[in-house]
Each structure stands twice: as structure tokens, then as C-alpha cells.
Enzyme design. Sequence first.
Site, PDB file in Angstrom:
ATOM      1  N   ASP A 112       0.847  -1.185   0.000  1.00  0.00           N
ATOM      2  CA  ASP A 112       0.000   0.000   0.000  1.00  0.00           C
ATOM      3  C   ASP A 112       0.894   1.251   0.000  1.00  0.00           C
ATOM      4  O   ASP A 112       1.811   1.352  -0.827  1.00  0.00           O
ATOM      5  CB  ASP A 112      -0.959  -0.069   1.187  1.00  0.00           C
ATOM      6  N   ASP A 242      -8.095  -7.761  -4.770  1.00  0.00           N
ATOM      7  CA  ASP A 242      -7.919  -6.458  -4.135  1.00  0.00           C
ATOM      8  C   ASP A 242      -8.940  -5.468  -4.687  1.00  0.00           C
ATOM      9  O   ASP A 242      -9.181  -5.416  -5.894  1.00  0.00           O
ATOM     10  CB  ASP A 242      -6.497  -5.952  -4.421  1.00  0.00           C
ATOM     11  N   HIS A 270      -6.794  -6.941  -0.308  1.00  0.00           N
ATOM     12  CA  HIS A 270      -5.788  -5.878  -0.301  1.00  0.00           C
ATOM     13  C   HIS A 270      -4.725  -6.107   0.772  1.00  0.00           C
ATOM     14  O   HIS A 270      -3.535  -5.964   0.511  1.00  0.00           O
ATOM     15  CB  HIS A 270      -6.474  -4.527  -0.083  1.00  0.00           C
TER      16      HIS A 270
END
Length: 288
Positions: A112, A242, A270
Site C-alpha cells: 500500500d 484487491d 488488499h
Amino acid sequence: MADMERPAWVDDELFPFESRFVAIDGHTIHYVDEGSGPTLLFLHGNPTWSFVYREVIGALRDEFRCIALDYPGFGLSSARPGYRYLPEEHIQVVTAFIDALALNGATLVAHDWGGPIGLATVEQRPDAFERLVLANTWGWPMNGDPKAHIASHVMGGLVGRLLIRRLNLFVNAMIPAGHRLRKPTAEEMGHYRKALATSDRRQATAVLPRSITASRALLTDVEANLPNLASLPTLIIWGDADVAFGDKDRRRWEQLFTDHQTVIVEGGGHFVQSDAPHRFAAAIRDWR
């Protein structure tokens, strides 16, 4: 080292690591440093902290030195007054953290926001890193991506930031949505909520959604410097269910890093390192 105690709400069974603290640029930075062997530096995204890697660290610390820090305002770290929680500032902190621990020959493990933050750090300290592990992340401006634009506008707008500060919306909504193979337990969710337990504390997580588009200059610089890193051996671990990053992003990483290996976690969400921690750890172990 900074003088700070680990909060009583941290469960020693869920997070069975020694909490360490170091003072950096007026911040008190929490991190774990477990095991010995080749160094893995784990960088988290939003709205998580080093806790998201706990099972991966537990599985790898017999073979690797596993270091995971929390950005200022996240997890168990505290920020100095006036800190704006911008990714540009997080890069400065991570770079100073690498200097403080004198890391070298490390592997960046980034997820991320840990992707652009970590890659910018590698660009600033290239001698400290030998390899990359990229998991459901990006390293370029996303203004042309409609999903990213909508997320940045909605969650990073005035109403979204207000809901995050008052209701801890990002934790309560995004962490369950980011798990597809399993459901986070009540105890796990408690650790994410308590790390951001007050409105002031949630400012750290409220800032980053808008930065997806607002930090275009930073992300443009990260993208421009990626060719300088293209020779690094790279492992791509990708949850293919995701809601944020898809096959297009994964293929872009594969095209950029010619010396790469890809492990697709089918059905993984995710937060793939938490959704499928043993597969995540096995991918790193087998690759190394």
C-alpha cells in the site's frame, strides 16, 4: 533510544514481539526487530501498523532479521507537534530510521503506501537495499485511475476526513473489506481501532486518502526514479481480489523489474500479508 512504554492494550499473544522505541526528528518511533539473518524491512500502509505483519514476522524470524516500524501517528508511534502526516514527511522519517539503525543489504517489503514511501527511501539510500518485495502497491501518479480518483475525493474530502476522525471509518470499513480469504477477529480489529483511538490520533489516517492525488509531484518523482531500481531482484506478491489494485498495476511492476518473480495469492484481498500470512511468508522464504 526513546523512553516509552508499550500500551497495556497490546496483547502479548497476538503481538509476541519486543516493542522498541527510537527518537527520530522529535518523533517517538515504535518498531520491532526480531530474529537474525538477511534483513527484511517491512513498511505498512493506511490505516495499519506493524501489527499487520505480525504473522509473517512470526513465520520468518527464525531465518531472517525482521524489522517493522510504525510511521508517526500510526500504531504505537507518536508524532512531534506540527507534523502533517504527509507521505513526503514519512519518507524523511523512514530514511532517518534506516540511518539510525545503520541498515545495509536489506530487502524492502512494502505494501500500500509503503510502496511509494519505501521506494522513495530506497532511491535516497540505495546502498542500504539489495532486493524488493512489493505487495499490492503502486509507485506512480494515479490521477488517471477512476477508482483512485473517487477514493481520494470521497475519503480524502471534507466529509470523508470528518468520518474518519469521528468514527474511525477507514479502520472499520477498509480493514474488513481488504480481507477476502478470512475475516479479521474482534481482537485483531481491536488492535487497529485502539491504535487510532482518538480523533486527534486519526488525523494520520485521514490525511493519506487525499494524498493519492494531492501528492502528484512526489509520485511523479518516484516514478521517474524507478528505472534506477529496475535491476534489483524483486518479488511481487499479489492478492488478486484487491479492491484497490488490480492486474494492470501488477503487470506494470512485472514490466519494470525484469529480474522478478510473481506469486499470485488467488482470492487474496488488499491486506494480503494479513489475509494469507503463511503464503506471504512462504513466498519470501522460497524466493530468498
